[in-house]
Motif scaffolding. Structure first.
Motif, PDB file in Angstrom:
ATOM      1  N   LEU A  75       3.198   0.166   2.034  1.00  0.00           N
ATOM      2  CA  LEU A  75       4.320  -0.442   2.742  1.00  0.00           C
ATOM      3  C   LEU A  75       4.105  -1.935   2.938  1.00  0.00           C
ATOM      4  CD1 LEU A  75       5.035   2.289   5.457  1.00  0.00           C
ATOM      5  CD2 LEU A  75       6.511   1.671   3.532  1.00  0.00           C
ATOM      6  N   LYS A  91       4.759  -3.619  -0.287  1.00  0.00           N
ATOM      7  CA  LYS A  91       6.179  -3.560  -0.628  1.00  0.00           C
ATOM      8  C   LYS A  91       6.997  -4.579   0.158  1.00  0.00           C
ATOM      9  CE  LYS A  91       9.987  -0.211  -0.951  1.00  0.00           C
ATOM     10  NZ  LYS A  91      10.379   1.213  -0.746  1.00  0.00           N
ATOM     11  N   ASP A 151       9.675   4.030   6.029  1.00  0.00           N
ATOM     12  CA  ASP A 151      10.200   3.054   5.072  1.00  0.00           C
ATOM     13  C   ASP A 151      11.658   2.730   5.401  1.00  0.00           C
ATOM     14  OD1 ASP A 151      11.276   1.767   2.745  1.00  0.00           O
ATOM     15  OD2 ASP A 151       9.595   2.553   1.590  1.00  0.00           O
TER      16      ASP A 151
END
Length: 216
Positions: free
Chosen positions: A119, A122, A206
């Motif tokens: 995460l 990202k 997410d």
């Protein structure tokens, strides 16, 4: 004698009023007592705790927002301010902060940890991930091995101040002292956004991160 009684009564009333005023001034707010008896924070002097009778609301506010320094086994440090529903990392520019409270002996924690690194990669520009080790007596060698095995390439605090920060957070979330691990909390611009007790699908986290990023 009749003319003296009103004067005597006035003197008595003045004396009583003065005692009440003095009593009110000497009362110390509960928040001040808690701040002085709890763990030490950065920028709080011994003198602040010894001057309770002269304290005021401004001093209490300053003490509650003082910076606590968290340190990793790699000697990385970050200063954080924890106050009610706020969690501010002083030197972090990303608007969204994910704080994960975990233990090395907790299987659900171990299963969730690798996703946090993904995460952070990202959402590198928008998300800062930090781990807070709690209720764990693993030594530095075991911790380093653990971090390597589970690819914890983000800031992980193993400092004694973790206990203080954890207590502040769970109090704000109104959780029991024996809260469920892992505990993951999202903050947006230093303010509480949402939290998850126990393991949850990474897709849920997410989604919430993306939503938080988009919100103004």
């Amino acid at each position: 004698m009749i003319s003296i009684k009103p004067l005597l009564l006035s003197v008595i009333l003045l004396f009583v009023t003065g005692c009440n005023d003095k009593k009110e001034k000497e009362m110390v707010p509960t928040e001040q007592i808690e701040a002085c008896t709890g763990p030490k924070e950065q920028n709080i002097s011994e003198q602040n705790c010894s001057e309770n009778n002269n304290s005021n609301l401004t001093k209490i506010s300053t003490m509650s927002e003082s910076t606590t320094i968290l340190k990793s086994i790699k000697d990385e440090t970050h200063g954080v301010m924890v106050d009610k529903n706020r969690f501010i990392i002083n030197d972090v520019k990303q608007p969204v902060v994910l704080v994960n409270f975990f233990s090395t002996w907790c299987p659900p924690c171990r299963g969730q940890i690798p996703y946090f690194e993904d995460l952070q990669k990202k959402y590198k520009k928008e998300l800062f991930v930090t781990g807070i080790l709690v209720n764990d007596d693993a030594n530095a060698t075991k911790l380093e091995q653990f971090y390597t095995k589970y690819h914890m390439d983000y800031f992980v605090s193993s400092d004694i101040e973790n206990n203080y920060v954890t207590k502040k957070v769970i109090k704000a979330l109104k959780l029991d002292a024996n809260f469920t691990l892992p505990l993951t909390v999202l903050y947006k611009n230093g303010n509480y956004y949402t939290h998850y007790e126990g393991p949850v699908p990474v897709e849920m986290i997410d989604h919430d991160i993306r939503t938080a990023i988009k919100e103004k």
